[in-house]
Motif scaffolding. Structure first.
Motif, PDB file in Angstrom:
ATOM      1  N   HIS A  40       0.159  -0.986   0.173  1.00 51.66           N
ATOM      2  CA  HIS A  40       0.048   0.411  -0.013  1.00 51.66           C
ATOM      3  C   HIS A  40       1.071   0.945   0.219  1.00 51.66           C
ATOM      4  O   HIS A  40       1.390   1.412   0.883  1.00 51.66           O
ATOM      5  CB  HIS A  40      -0.807   0.369   1.297  1.00 51.66           C
ATOM      6  CG  HIS A  40      -2.238   0.921   0.922  1.00 51.66           C
ATOM      7  ND1 HIS A  40      -1.608   2.519   1.254  1.00 51.66           N
ATOM      8  CD2 HIS A  40      -3.453   0.563   0.716  1.00 51.66           C
ATOM      9  CE1 HIS A  40      -2.840   2.847   1.647  1.00 51.66           C
ATOM     10  NE2 HIS A  40      -3.558   1.408   1.155  1.00 51.66           N
ATOM     11  N   SER A  41       0.457   2.400  -1.337  1.00 50.45           N
ATOM     12  CA  SER A  41       1.286   3.415  -0.996  1.00 50.45           C
ATOM     13  C   SER A  41       1.420   4.202   0.368  1.00 50.45           C
ATOM     14  O   SER A  41       2.150   5.117   0.786  1.00 50.45           O
ATOM     15  CB  SER A  41       1.083   4.477  -2.062  1.00 50.45           C
ATOM     16  OG  SER A  41       0.005   4.634  -1.995  1.00 50.45           O
ATOM     17  N   ILE A  42       0.507   4.150   0.769  1.00 56.60           N
ATOM     18  CA  ILE A  42       0.742   5.221   2.132  1.00 56.60           C
ATOM     19  C   ILE A  42       1.058   4.556   3.697  1.00 56.60           C
ATOM     20  O   ILE A  42       2.158   5.297   3.668  1.00 56.60           O
ATOM     21  CB  ILE A  42      -0.707   5.925   1.900  1.00 56.60           C
ATOM     22  CG1 ILE A  42      -1.242   7.112   1.367  1.00 56.60           C
ATOM     23  CG2 ILE A  42      -1.139   6.603   3.566  1.00 56.60           C
ATOM     24  CD1 ILE A  42      -2.433   7.648   1.072  1.00 56.60           C
ATOM     25  N   HIS A  43       0.441   2.752   3.639  1.00 52.79           N
ATOM     26  CA  HIS A  43       0.715   2.363   4.651  1.00 52.79           C
ATOM     27  C   HIS A  43       1.704   1.502   4.899  1.00 52.79           C
ATOM     28  O   HIS A  43       2.228   1.187   5.727  1.00 52.79           O
ATOM     29  CB  HIS A  43      -0.416   1.553   5.221  1.00 52.79           C
ATOM     30  CG  HIS A  43      -2.257   2.005   5.072  1.00 52.79           C
ATOM     31  ND1 HIS A  43      -1.883   2.653   6.621  1.00 52.79           N
ATOM     32  CD2 HIS A  43      -2.820   1.885   4.392  1.00 52.79           C
ATOM     33  CE1 HIS A  43      -3.295   3.007   6.310  1.00 52.79           C
ATOM     34  NE2 HIS A  43      -4.204   2.771   4.678  1.00 52.79           N
ATOM     35  N   HIS A  44       2.601   1.502   3.623  1.00 50.48           N
ATOM     36  CA  HIS A  44       3.650   0.936   3.440  1.00 50.48           C
ATOM     37  C   HIS A  44       3.481  -1.253   4.220  1.00 50.48           C
ATOM     38  O   HIS A  44       4.907  -1.224   4.593  1.00 50.48           O
ATOM     39  CB  HIS A  44       4.544   1.539   4.221  1.00 50.48           C
ATOM     40  CG  HIS A  44       4.891   2.456   2.758  1.00 50.48           C
ATOM     41  ND1 HIS A  44       6.217   2.515   1.780  1.00 50.48           N
ATOM     42  CD2 HIS A  44       4.878   3.957   2.873  1.00 50.48           C
ATOM     43  CE1 HIS A  44       5.649   4.268   1.792  1.00 50.48           C
ATOM     44  NE2 HIS A  44       5.740   4.854   2.050  1.00 50.48           N
ATOM     45  N   SER A  45       2.268  -1.657   3.762  1.00 46.46           N
ATOM     46  CA  SER A  45       1.730  -2.463   4.674  1.00 46.46           C
ATOM     47  C   SER A  45       1.158  -3.979   3.151  1.00 46.46           C
ATOM     48  O   SER A  45       0.586  -2.731   2.020  1.00 46.46           O
ATOM     49  CB  SER A  45       0.809  -2.513   5.521  1.00 46.46           C
ATOM     50  OG  SER A  45       0.064  -2.398   5.016  1.00 46.46           O
ATOM     51  N   ASP A  46       1.208  -4.852   3.293  1.00 46.68           N
ATOM     52  CA  ASP A  46       1.382  -5.976   2.192  1.00 46.68           C
ATOM     53  C   ASP A  46      -0.341  -5.600   2.212  1.00 46.68           C
ATOM     54  O   ASP A  46      -1.015  -6.040   3.214  1.00 46.68           O
ATOM     55  CB  ASP A  46       1.865  -6.747   2.104  1.00 46.68           C
ATOM     56  CG  ASP A  46       2.510  -7.519   2.057  1.00 46.68           C
ATOM     57  OD1 ASP A  46       3.303  -6.123   1.124  1.00 46.68           O
ATOM     58  OD2 ASP A  46       3.783  -8.321   2.382  1.00 46.68           O
ATOM     59  N   VAL A  47      -1.224  -5.736   0.760  1.00 46.84           N
ATOM     60  CA  VAL A  47      -2.208  -6.370   0.550  1.00 46.84           C
ATOM     61  C   VAL A  47      -2.470  -7.414  -0.114  1.00 46.84           C
ATOM     62  O   VAL A  47      -1.729  -7.107  -1.063  1.00 46.84           O
ATOM     63  CB  VAL A  47      -3.160  -4.692  -0.097  1.00 46.84           C
ATOM     64  CG1 VAL A  47      -4.926  -5.434  -0.148  1.00 46.84           C
ATOM     65  CG2 VAL A  47      -3.323  -4.028   0.849  1.00 46.84           C
ATOM     66  N   VAL A  48      -3.417  -8.514  -0.051  1.00 44.70           N
ATOM     67  CA  VAL A  48      -3.302  -9.427  -0.622  1.00 44.70           C
ATOM     68  C   VAL A  48      -4.463  -9.180  -1.161  1.00 44.70           C
ATOM     69  O   VAL A  48      -6.187  -9.154  -0.631  1.00 44.70           O
ATOM     70  CB  VAL A  48      -2.729 -10.846   0.051  1.00 44.70           C
ATOM     71  CG1 VAL A  48      -3.109 -12.122  -1.341  1.00 44.70           C
ATOM     72  CG2 VAL A  48      -1.728 -10.352   0.589  1.00 44.70           C
ATOM     73  N   GLU A  49      -4.647  -9.655  -2.541  1.00 45.87           N
ATOM     74  CA  GLU A  49      -6.254  -9.531  -2.459  1.00 45.87           C
ATOM     75  C   GLU A  49      -6.401 -10.759  -3.967  1.00 45.87           C
ATOM     76  O   GLU A  49      -4.923 -11.615  -4.712  1.00 45.87           O
ATOM     77  CB  GLU A  49      -6.869  -8.338  -4.270  1.00 45.87           C
ATOM     78  CG  GLU A  49      -6.828  -6.895  -3.525  1.00 45.87           C
ATOM     79  CD  GLU A  49      -6.832  -6.266  -5.237  1.00 45.87           C
ATOM     80  OE1 GLU A  49      -6.559  -6.340  -5.675  1.00 45.87           O
ATOM     81  OE2 GLU A  49      -7.406  -5.245  -4.553  1.00 45.87           O
TER      82      GLU A  49
END
Length: 154
Positions: A40-49
């Motif tokens: 995620h460009s703001i949180h800098h954490s992974d997102v998995v879809e």
């Protein structure tokens, strides 16, 4: 005499806004599930879809997994959705989610991860596709000629 041209099902990424768009592809097997993992460009954490393709080569989103709420990430479940939290992660599941023909994916020019996962193999889309461009993603049947003309992602 009948001439048979074999067609191979593939994930296809076609450049948008290009006079001569290139097609990039990943050949498919019987496994109908795939994932997209990105930072995620703001949180800098992974997102998995999590997705699957269904009849007529259409696409259905199954669920999302992420760590941070707020900007760009759902903090509640809407109708036909379930949001749970476990071990510091949020899981948003979609019940009977809308089935679509395609979607557009933008390859940002930030040094953040964007990975396509199919059958345990990770395809680095930031490396394989051109940054700053958009690609129409769809599931198509490609002829041998279309495969030869396109770019196979490895």
């Amino acid at each position: 005499m009948v001439i048979f041209f074999p067609l191979q099902k593939a994930f296809v990424f076609t450049e948008t806004r290009a006079e001569q768009p290139k097609q990039h592809y990943i050949l498919l097997t019987k496994d109908n599930k795939f994932q997209i993992r990105y930072t995620h460009s703001i949180h800098h954490s992974d997102v998995v879809e999590f997705y699957q393709y269904v009849e007529d080569d259409r696409i259905q989103m199954l669920r999302m997994e992420y760590e941070d709420l707020a900007i760009g990430m759902p903090g509640y479940a809407e109708e036909n959705q379930t949001l749970t939290q476990r071990d510091g992660k949020y899981f948003l599941s979609f019940d009977n989610h809308k089935i679509i023909d395609n979607f557009t994916i933008y390859i940002g020019d930030l040094d953040l991860e964007l990975v396509w996962i199919y059958k345990g193999v990770e395809y680095d889309l930031k490396k394989d596709l051109q940054r700053g461009k958009s690609y129409l993603f769809e599931i198509k049947r490609l002829s041998l000629y279309e495969q030869w003309k396109g770019v196979r992602l490895k």
